[in-house]
Design a protein around this motif. Structure first.
Motif, PDB file in Angstrom:
ATOM      1  N   ARG A 144     -43.650 -14.207  21.868  1.00 29.76           N
ATOM      2  CA  ARG A 144     -44.589 -15.246  22.308  1.00 29.76           C
ATOM      3  C   ARG A 144     -45.688 -15.425  21.259  1.00 29.76           C
ATOM      4  N   GLY A 145     -46.204 -14.303  20.758  1.00 27.55           N
ATOM      5  CA  GLY A 145     -47.227 -14.368  19.715  1.00 27.55           C
ATOM      6  C   GLY A 145     -46.719 -15.069  18.467  1.00 27.55           C
ATOM      7  N   MET A 146     -45.462 -14.790  18.101  1.00 29.98           N
ATOM      8  CA  MET A 146     -44.851 -15.453  16.939  1.00 29.98           C
ATOM      9  C   MET A 146     -44.720 -16.946  17.184  1.00 29.98           C
ATOM     10  N   ASP A 147     -44.332 -17.316  18.390  1.00 32.80           N
ATOM     11  CA  ASP A 147     -44.210 -18.742  18.708  1.00 32.80           C
ATOM     12  C   ASP A 147     -45.571 -19.432  18.574  1.00 32.80           C
ATOM     13  N   ARG A 148     -46.602 -18.743  19.023  1.00 36.54           N
ATOM     14  CA  ARG A 148     -47.951 -19.304  18.945  1.00 36.54           C
ATOM     15  C   ARG A 148     -48.429 -19.376  17.491  1.00 36.54           C
ATOM     16  N   ALA A 149     -47.976 -18.426  16.658  1.00 33.53           N
ATOM     17  CA  ALA A 149     -48.444 -18.358  15.268  1.00 33.53           C
ATOM     18  C   ALA A 149     -47.783 -19.408  14.389  1.00 33.53           C
ATOM     19  N   ASP A 150     -46.528 -19.698  14.649  1.00 36.17           N
ATOM     20  CA  ASP A 150     -45.791 -20.701  13.881  1.00 36.17           C
ATOM     21  C   ASP A 150     -45.844 -20.420  12.380  1.00 36.17           C
ATOM     22  N   ILE A 151     -45.448 -19.197  12.004  1.00 39.19           N
ATOM     23  CA  ILE A 151     -45.473 -18.785  10.597  1.00 39.19           C
ATOM     24  C   ILE A 151     -44.420 -19.563   9.795  1.00 39.19           C
ATOM     25  N   LEU A 202     -41.648  -8.742  12.512  1.00 38.15           N
ATOM     26  CA  LEU A 202     -41.235 -10.110  12.853  1.00 38.15           C
ATOM     27  C   LEU A 202     -41.772 -11.114  11.824  1.00 38.15           C
ATOM     28  N   ALA A 203     -42.989 -10.873  11.336  1.00 32.57           N
ATOM     29  CA  ALA A 203     -43.563 -11.778  10.335  1.00 32.57           C
ATOM     30  C   ALA A 203     -42.719 -11.766   9.066  1.00 32.57           C
ATOM     31  N   ARG A 204     -42.273 -10.569   8.684  1.00 33.56           N
ATOM     32  CA  ARG A 204     -41.401 -10.481   7.501  1.00 33.56           C
ATOM     33  C   ARG A 204     -40.090 -11.226   7.743  1.00 33.56           C
ATOM     34  N   LEU A 205     -39.517 -11.011   8.942  1.00 31.83           N
ATOM     35  CA  LEU A 205     -38.252 -11.681   9.264  1.00 31.83           C
ATOM     36  C   LEU A 205     -38.431 -13.199   9.272  1.00 31.83           C
ATOM     37  N   ALA A 206     -39.662 -13.659   9.598  1.00 32.53           N
ATOM     38  CA  ALA A 206     -39.924 -15.098   9.635  1.00 32.53           C
ATOM     39  C   ALA A 206     -40.180 -15.655   8.245  1.00 32.53           C
ATOM     40  N   GLY A 207     -40.173 -14.777   7.235  1.00 35.68           N
ATOM     41  CA  GLY A 207     -40.294 -15.264   5.857  1.00 35.68           C
ATOM     42  C   GLY A 207     -41.670 -15.147   5.252  1.00 35.68           C
ATOM     43  N   ALA A 208     -42.589 -14.461   5.938  1.00 32.93           N
ATOM     44  CA  ALA A 208     -43.916 -14.278   5.345  1.00 32.93           C
ATOM     45  C   ALA A 208     -43.773 -13.502   4.036  1.00 32.93           C
ATOM     46  N   ARG A 209     -44.509 -13.954   3.029  1.00 33.63           N
ATOM     47  CA  ARG A 209     -44.417 -13.320   1.701  1.00 33.63           C
ATOM     48  C   ARG A 209     -45.307 -12.086   1.642  1.00 33.63           C
ATOM     49  N   SER A 216     -30.054  -6.524  16.902  1.00 32.27           N
ATOM     50  CA  SER A 216     -29.987  -6.810  15.466  1.00 32.27           C
ATOM     51  C   SER A 216     -30.489  -5.632  14.637  1.00 32.27           C
ATOM     52  N   PRO A 217     -29.720  -5.223  13.619  1.00 26.54           N
ATOM     53  CA  PRO A 217     -30.201  -4.150  12.739  1.00 26.54           C
ATOM     54  C   PRO A 217     -31.364  -4.597  11.845  1.00 26.54           C
ATOM     55  N   ASP A 218     -31.661  -5.902  11.816  1.00 28.91           N
ATOM     56  CA  ASP A 218     -32.777  -6.381  10.999  1.00 28.91           C
ATOM     57  C   ASP A 218     -34.113  -5.854  11.505  1.00 28.91           C
ATOM     58  N   LEU A 219     -34.172  -5.611  12.811  1.00 28.38           N
ATOM     59  CA  LEU A 219     -35.389  -5.072  13.405  1.00 28.38           C
ATOM     60  C   LEU A 219     -35.213  -3.559  13.471  1.00 28.38           C
ATOM     61  N   ARG A 220     -36.163  -2.825  12.911  1.00 35.67           N
ATOM     62  CA  ARG A 220     -36.014  -1.360  12.881  1.00 35.67           C
ATOM     63  C   ARG A 220     -36.885  -0.760  13.975  1.00 35.67           C
TER      64      ARG A 220
END
Ligand SMILES: [Zn+2]
Ligand SMILES: [Zn+2]
Length: 338
Positions: free
Chosen positions: A149-156, A177-184, A301-305
């Motif tokens: 929900r926080g990620m949806d609100r952030a719209d990274i 999650l921020a990394r998975l969303a592509g944050a540099r 998903s193994p992407d999330l540790r």
């Protein structure tokens, strides 16, 4: 059944209760893993209002052993339970704002929850877990769903810079999650060294100790990690100081997302001019409206540790003791295996 019951504020103990009997549209779940949350301690201390006597535990998974089954929720199905029950018919629910339901209730808060060998829950609150989900990860779906929900609100957007203030379970999940969303750039800010190291080992690009450096200078100053300010800041600590820090870190027209629950009566010091002049967007993120299903898929998903976030697995007796003491250094998530 054994269960950890909050009898009244300050009084929590392991009890022997009757086996719950599922009612209409309810299933009986044998709990296999239940996570302890900071808010459980707040329920015990009375900082957060509950409705005792109630069995605590709002983050849990288990196996369906009876009740009102259907084609998907069958005997033996492994499910994660969304603890937040909305009514579906009030004006908030009918506007899609289920976290603001006027009749909101929650397992482990005002309905008997998952710190028990068995619990009865409404079938519609159960989400079947994909077969490949590792043991206990279903108990992480609730905090994860709140972070979604926080990620949806952030719209990274990919390439953006993010600071997460707070290194508990929410902060750790948001950093990933921020990394998975592509944050540099993903910076975790917390005073606890173990939590900073954990975040960096799980994908945060840097971390800062706000008691050693001024985060605004270290991160957004000239020569800092993200000069001029960061695109998105999460306050995942839930304190006046963390909120003030988050505001100070955001770039002009940046976004501050408040995902941490601060004690209700506390106030922060912010300058309206700062928000006006920098055109900040300050948004709240409350509970997990329509995100529990995504969380139940994502834990496969193994992407999330997630394994490194589980500090220790304990029995109910030990968990009852842990509820009455403060968190230990480095503690992220205690899981009870009833
Ligand atoms: Zn929680
Ligand atoms: Zn409602």
């Amino acid at each position: 059944v054994k269960a950890i019951q909050l009898r009244r504020v300050g009084a929590v103990q392991l009890e022997e209760l009757d086996m719950p009997e599922p009612r209409a549209e309810e299933i009986l779940v044998r709990v296999t893993a239940a996570g302890m949350c900071g808010s459980d301690r707040h329920l015990v201390s009375g900082e957060y209002p509950g409705r005792p006597p109630v069995v605590l535990g709002h983050e849990f998974e288990g196996v369906v052993v009876g009740g009102a089954l259907n084609a998907e929720v069958v005997l033996g199905a492994r499910v994660t339970v969304d603890p937040n029950v909305s009514c579906g018919v009030c004006s908030s629910c009918r506007s899609g704002l289920v976290a603001h339901c006027q009749h909101l209730s929650a397992y482990g808060v005002d309905r008997d929850g998952g710190f028990a060998e068995h619990v009865r829950v409404l079938r519609r609150q159960a989400h079947v877990l994909p077969a490949e989900v590792p043991a206990q990860f279903g108990a992480l779906c609730e905090p994860l769903s709140c972070c979604l929900r926080g990620m949806d609100r952030a719209d990274i957007q990919p390439g953006q810079s993010v600071v997460v203030v707070g290194g508990g379970i929410m902060g750790q999940l948001l950093a990933q999650l921020a990394r998975l969303a592509g944050a540099r750039i993903v910076v975790l800010s917390t005073r606890q060294r173990a939590r900073r190291e954990l975040a960096e080992s799980l994908g945060a690009t840097a971390s800062v100790d706000p008691t050693e450096v001024d985060p605004a200078t270290a991160v957004t100053g000239r020569g800092g990690i993200s000069p001029g300010g960061v695109d998105v800041v999460f306050d995942a600590a839930g304190a006046p100081g963390s909120f003030e820090q988050a505001i100070a870190l955001a770039r002009p027209a940046g976004t501050v997302v408040v995902v941490g629950a601060a004690p209700q009566e506390l106030e922060a010091r912010i300058r309206p001019f700062h928000i006006f002049e920098r055109e900040l967007r300050i948004v709240g993120s409350h509970l997990n409206p329509f995100t529990h299903q995504r969380a139940a898929q994502l834990v496969a998903s193994p992407d999330l540790r997630l394994q490194p976030l589980i500090t220790e697995t304990v029995d109910l007796a030990e968990l009852a003791r842990a509820l009455q003491r403060g968190p230990r250094a480095g503690e992220i998530k205690l899981i009870a295996a009833p």
